[in-house]
Design a protein around this motif. Structure first.
Motif, PDB file in Angstrom:
ATOM      1  N   THR A  22       1.580  -6.077  17.276  1.00 53.08           N
ATOM      2  CA  THR A  22       1.281  -4.728  16.767  1.00 53.08           C
ATOM      3  C   THR A  22       1.991  -4.502  15.437  1.00 53.08           C
ATOM      4  O   THR A  22       1.402  -3.999  14.471  1.00 53.08           O
ATOM      5  CB  THR A  22       1.748  -3.657  17.776  1.00 53.08           C
ATOM      6  N   ASP A  23       3.252  -4.879  15.401  1.00 54.47           N
ATOM      7  CA  ASP A  23       4.074  -4.732  14.196  1.00 54.47           C
ATOM      8  C   ASP A  23       3.533  -5.600  13.060  1.00 54.47           C
ATOM      9  O   ASP A  23       3.413  -5.153  11.908  1.00 54.47           O
ATOM     10  CB  ASP A  23       5.512  -5.121  14.533  1.00 54.47           C
ATOM     11  N   ILE A  24       3.179  -6.843  13.379  1.00 54.73           N
ATOM     12  CA  ILE A  24       2.651  -7.759  12.365  1.00 54.73           C
ATOM     13  C   ILE A  24       1.367  -7.200  11.766  1.00 54.73           C
ATOM     14  O   ILE A  24       1.165  -7.228  10.544  1.00 54.73           O
ATOM     15  CB  ILE A  24       2.417  -9.162  12.979  1.00 54.73           C
ATOM     16  N   THR A  25       0.496  -6.649  12.613  1.00 57.59           N
ATOM     17  CA  THR A  25      -0.762  -6.062  12.140  1.00 57.59           C
ATOM     18  C   THR A  25      -0.489  -4.956  11.126  1.00 57.59           C
ATOM     19  O   THR A  25      -1.096  -4.908  10.049  1.00 57.59           O
ATOM     20  CB  THR A  25      -1.573  -5.498  13.321  1.00 57.59           C
ATOM     21  N   ALA A  26       0.445  -4.056  11.473  1.00 59.48           N
ATOM     22  CA  ALA A  26       0.766  -2.934  10.582  1.00 59.48           C
ATOM     23  C   ALA A  26       1.333  -3.426   9.254  1.00 59.48           C
ATOM     24  O   ALA A  26       0.990  -2.907   8.188  1.00 59.48           O
ATOM     25  CB  ALA A  26       1.754  -1.994  11.266  1.00 59.48           C
ATOM     26  N   ARG A  27       2.176  -4.450   9.314  1.00 58.50           N
ATOM     27  CA  ARG A  27       2.819  -4.936   8.089  1.00 58.50           C
ATOM     28  C   ARG A  27       1.846  -5.726   7.202  1.00 58.50           C
ATOM     29  O   ARG A  27       1.924  -5.660   5.974  1.00 58.50           O
ATOM     30  CB  ARG A  27       4.072  -5.755   8.438  1.00 58.50           C
ATOM     31  N   VAL A  28       0.938  -6.467   7.819  1.00 60.10           N
ATOM     32  CA  VAL A  28      -0.093  -7.168   7.039  1.00 60.10           C
ATOM     33  C   VAL A  28      -0.987  -6.148   6.324  1.00 60.10           C
ATOM     34  O   VAL A  28      -1.392  -6.337   5.178  1.00 60.10           O
ATOM     35  CB  VAL A  28      -0.943  -8.088   7.951  1.00 60.10           C
ATOM     36  N   LEU A  29      -1.261  -5.041   7.006  1.00 60.01           N
ATOM     37  CA  LEU A  29      -2.163  -4.027   6.463  1.00 60.01           C
ATOM     38  C   LEU A  29      -1.507  -3.128   5.414  1.00 60.01           C
ATOM     39  O   LEU A  29      -2.190  -2.621   4.514  1.00 60.01           O
ATOM     40  CB  LEU A  29      -2.692  -3.157   7.613  1.00 60.01           C
ATOM     41  N   SER A  30      -0.191  -2.934   5.516  1.00 63.78           N
ATOM     42  CA  SER A  30       0.463  -1.886   4.721  1.00 63.78           C
ATOM     43  C   SER A  30       0.311  -2.078   3.213  1.00 63.78           C
ATOM     44  O   SER A  30       0.016  -1.125   2.487  1.00 63.78           O
ATOM     45  CB  SER A  30       1.950  -1.776   5.094  1.00 63.78           C
ATOM     46  N   GLU A  31       0.462  -3.310   2.727  1.00 64.71           N
ATOM     47  CA  GLU A  31       0.406  -3.527   1.265  1.00 64.71           C
ATOM     48  C   GLU A  31      -1.010  -3.304   0.712  1.00 64.71           C
ATOM     49  O   GLU A  31      -1.190  -2.538  -0.244  1.00 64.71           O
ATOM     50  CB  GLU A  31       0.934  -4.924   0.917  1.00 64.71           C
ATOM     51  N   PRO A  32      -2.061  -3.951   1.280  1.00 62.72           N
ATOM     52  CA  PRO A  32      -3.403  -3.698   0.759  1.00 62.72           C
ATOM     53  C   PRO A  32      -3.857  -2.244   0.951  1.00 62.72           C
ATOM     54  O   PRO A  32      -4.554  -1.699   0.098  1.00 62.72           O
ATOM     55  CB  PRO A  32      -4.299  -4.666   1.528  1.00 62.72           C
ATOM     56  N   LEU A  33      -3.427  -1.615   2.035  1.00 63.48           N
ATOM     57  CA  LEU A  33      -3.794  -0.218   2.269  1.00 63.48           C
ATOM     58  C   LEU A  33      -3.155   0.687   1.215  1.00 63.48           C
ATOM     59  O   LEU A  33      -3.797   1.619   0.697  1.00 63.48           O
ATOM     60  CB  LEU A  33      -3.371   0.208   3.684  1.00 63.48           C
ATOM     61  N   SER A  34      -1.898   0.394   0.888  1.00 69.31           N
ATOM     62  CA  SER A  34      -1.196   1.141  -0.155  1.00 69.31           C
ATOM     63  C   SER A  34      -1.930   1.015  -1.492  1.00 69.31           C
ATOM     64  O   SER A  34      -2.099   1.987  -2.232  1.00 69.31           O
ATOM     65  CB  SER A  34       0.235   0.612  -0.285  1.00 69.31           C
ATOM     66  N   ARG A  35      -2.397  -0.210  -1.775  1.00 72.57           N
ATOM     67  CA  ARG A  35      -3.125  -0.468  -3.019  1.00 72.57           C
ATOM     68  C   ARG A  35      -4.431   0.329  -3.072  1.00 72.57           C
ATOM     69  O   ARG A  35      -4.761   0.960  -4.071  1.00 72.57           O
ATOM     70  CB  ARG A  35      -3.424  -1.962  -3.123  1.00 72.57           C
ATOM     71  N   VAL A  36      -5.185   0.292  -1.973  1.00 72.79           N
ATOM     72  CA  VAL A  36      -6.489   0.971  -1.936  1.00 72.79           C
ATOM     73  C   VAL A  36      -6.318   2.488  -2.010  1.00 72.79           C
ATOM     74  O   VAL A  36      -7.059   3.180  -2.710  1.00 72.79           O
ATOM     75  CB  VAL A  36      -7.278   0.573  -0.657  1.00 72.79           C
ATOM     76  N   LEU A  37      -5.309   3.009  -1.308  1.00 70.30           N
ATOM     77  CA  LEU A  37      -5.095   4.461  -1.275  1.00 70.30           C
ATOM     78  C   LEU A  37      -4.393   4.990  -2.529  1.00 70.30           C
ATOM     79  O   LEU A  37      -4.500   6.171  -2.854  1.00 70.30           O
ATOM     80  CB  LEU A  37      -4.256   4.840  -0.046  1.00 70.30           C
ATOM     81  N   GLY A  38      -3.636   4.119  -3.188  1.00 73.25           N
ATOM     82  CA  GLY A  38      -2.868   4.561  -4.341  1.00 73.25           C
ATOM     83  C   GLY A  38      -1.661   5.396  -3.945  1.00 73.25           C
ATOM     84  O   GLY A  38      -1.230   6.290  -4.679  1.00 73.25           O
ATOM     85  N   GLN A  39      -1.096   5.112  -2.772  1.00 73.71           N
ATOM     86  CA  GLN A  39       0.138   5.786  -2.339  1.00 73.71           C
ATOM     87  C   GLN A  39       0.946   4.826  -1.473  1.00 73.71           C
ATOM     88  O   GLN A  39       0.379   3.918  -0.857  1.00 73.71           O
ATOM     89  CB  GLN A  39      -0.181   7.076  -1.568  1.00 73.71           C
ATOM     90  N   PRO A  40       2.266   5.000  -1.398  1.00 78.88           N
ATOM     91  CA  PRO A  40       3.081   4.093  -0.584  1.00 78.88           C
ATOM     92  C   PRO A  40       2.710   4.191   0.899  1.00 78.88           C
ATOM     93  O   PRO A  40       2.362   5.271   1.383  1.00 78.88           O
ATOM     94  CB  PRO A  40       4.511   4.592  -0.814  1.00 78.88           C
ATOM     95  N   VAL A  41       2.777   3.051   1.595  1.00 79.27           N
ATOM     96  CA  VAL A  41       2.567   3.012   3.048  1.00 79.27           C
ATOM     97  C   VAL A  41       3.811   2.397   3.664  1.00 79.27           C
ATOM     98  O   VAL A  41       4.180   1.265   3.349  1.00 79.27           O
ATOM     99  CB  VAL A  41       1.314   2.194   3.427  1.00 79.27           C
ATOM    100  N   ILE A  42       4.473   3.160   4.523  1.00 82.21           N
ATOM    101  CA  ILE A  42       5.747   2.730   5.116  1.00 82.21           C
ATOM    102  C   ILE A  42       5.554   2.501   6.619  1.00 82.21           C
ATOM    103  O   ILE A  42       5.052   3.376   7.331  1.00 82.21           O
ATOM    104  CB  ILE A  42       6.836   3.798   4.891  1.00 82.21           C
ATOM    105  N   VAL A  43       5.947   1.329   7.102  1.00 85.62           N
ATOM    106  CA  VAL A  43       5.874   1.015   8.533  1.00 85.62           C
ATOM    107  C   VAL A  43       7.191   1.407   9.196  1.00 85.62           C
ATOM    108  O   VAL A  43       8.261   1.009   8.744  1.00 85.62           O
ATOM    109  CB  VAL A  43       5.598  -0.485   8.765  1.00 85.62           C
ATOM    110  N   GLU A  44       7.108   2.209  10.252  1.00 86.07           N
ATOM    111  CA  GLU A  44       8.297   2.627  11.011  1.00 86.07           C
ATOM    112  C   GLU A  44       8.142   2.199  12.459  1.00 86.07           C
ATOM    113  O   GLU A  44       7.149   2.529  13.105  1.00 86.07           O
ATOM    114  CB  GLU A  44       8.466   4.150  10.944  1.00 86.07           C
ATOM    115  N   ASN A  45       9.122   1.466  12.979  1.00 83.57           N
ATOM    116  CA  ASN A  45       9.098   1.048  14.387  1.00 83.57           C
ATOM    117  C   ASN A  45       9.805   2.083  15.254  1.00 83.57           C
ATOM    118  O   ASN A  45      10.949   2.451  14.977  1.00 83.57           O
ATOM    119  CB  ASN A  45       9.779  -0.309  14.554  1.00 83.57           C
ATOM    120  N   ARG A  46       9.108   2.560  16.272  1.00 79.45           N
ATOM    121  CA  ARG A  46       9.677   3.497  17.237  1.00 79.45           C
ATOM    122  C   ARG A  46       9.371   2.975  18.637  1.00 79.45           C
ATOM    123  O   ARG A  46       8.513   3.495  19.336  1.00 79.45           O
ATOM    124  CB  ARG A  46       9.062   4.899  17.057  1.00 79.45           C
TER     125      ARG A  46
END
Length: 302
Positions: A22-46
């Motif tokens: 689950t964590d790996i999925t979020a982290r793989v996605l975070s950088e390209p998603l940030s690029r597409v959205l034009g805003q930072p994407v931060i992964v937080e584990n809870r």
């Protein structure tokens, strides 16, 4: 006041500890998603309580399009079916955004067990009721549910041995202390390839390239067992449709990048990307299915 787009960071809350799929999925996605959205994407584990702590936090977050939770088959299928009290309602407290990935499941046996395929496993179980045990990562986990579904659909009996997590469970199956395990393909694959475990059946729509000789449950006419595991995104209830649709479209675009698909495939995860309505319907279907399994197996956790 309508919703207005913000350049503030988008939080992706992963309701499990770092390092898992689950964590790996979020982290793989975070950088390209940030690029597409034009805003930072931060992964937080809870992490904690089978994903309930993280999901509860997402449910209580402001519905401003800046907090998302990574929902899984556990948090939005199994937990609502087995826990008497959950700190969140999987339907009312969230709005579905999109499915991210699907993860094929597999039933494996220790290579020392004298069964080579599904028919032989079922025959062995019928000839030796209760002699075999199956391991799971714990009571009320997806591995537990898959094991009970297998028993109900094949009319066989195995003793359930719950462990404290997937690592210890898999180790004992590889070591031969327990003979059967219901897992995601990604975790078991190295042991299947090394010959320590034998794959009996997979939950996928066709045979997997990495396991070409292992039939799908559908080929074996066990259609209810053929549903894979999955991860997706949910937002707090009340998040405006404009925000949900913007994120969904960005996720679909990010998931189409070859580098993203390759990184996910290396973890045994297949990029998806559904509409919010499709993901919402899927969550509801999974809850109904898991409630039926929980009722059959009398699984209830305080």
């Amino acid at each position: 006041m309508g919703w207005t787009q913000s350049n503030k960071p988008l939080r992706l809350v992963v309701p499990f500890p770092p390092g898992g799929a689950t964590d790996i999925t979020a982290r793989v996605l975070s950088e390209p998603l940030s690029r597409v959205l034009g805003q930072p994407v931060i992964v937080e584990n809870r992490g904690g309580a089978g994903g309930s702590i993280g999901m509860s936090e997402v449910a209580k977050a402001a519905p401003d399009g800046l907090t998302l939770g990574v929902a899984t088959l556990s948090t939005h299928g199994v937990n609502p079916a087995v826990y008497k009290k959950l700190p969140y309602d999987p339907i009312k407290d969230f709005v579905a955004v999109t499915e991210l990935v699907k993860a094929p499941g597999v039933v494996v046996v220790n290579a020392a067990l004298p069964v080579k395929n599904f028919a032989e496993l079922v025959a062995y179980l019928k000839a030796n009721p209760g002699k075999l045990s199956y391991a799971s990562p714990g009571n009320g986990t997806i591995g537990h549910m898959w094991g009970e579904l297998f028993k109900s659909t094949t009319n066989t009996f195995m003793v359930h041995i719950p462990y404290r997590g997937a690592g210890p469970a898999l180790n004992d199956v590889v070591g031969g202390q327990v003979m059967v395990y219901f897992d995601q393909v990604a975790a078991s694959l190295p042991f299947i390839q090394s010959g320590k475990l034998r794959a009996i059946a997979v939950s996928w729509d066709k045979r997997l390239d990495v396991l070409p000789n292992t039939p799908t449950y559908a080929e074996l006419s066990l259609f209810s067992s053929n549903d894979p595991s999955w991860f997706g995104l949910v937002a707090p209830a009340g998040t405006p449709a404009a925000a949900v649709n913007r994120i969904q479209q960005a996720v679909v675009k990010a998931l189409q990048e070859p580098a993203v698909r390759t990184k996910l495939a290396a973890q045994g995860l297949f990029a998806s990307g559904t509409t919010p309505a499709e993901f919402d319907a899927q969550i509801k279907k999974e809850i109904d299915k898991m409630k039926r399994i929980a009722k059959f197996a009398k699984i209830s956790i305080e």
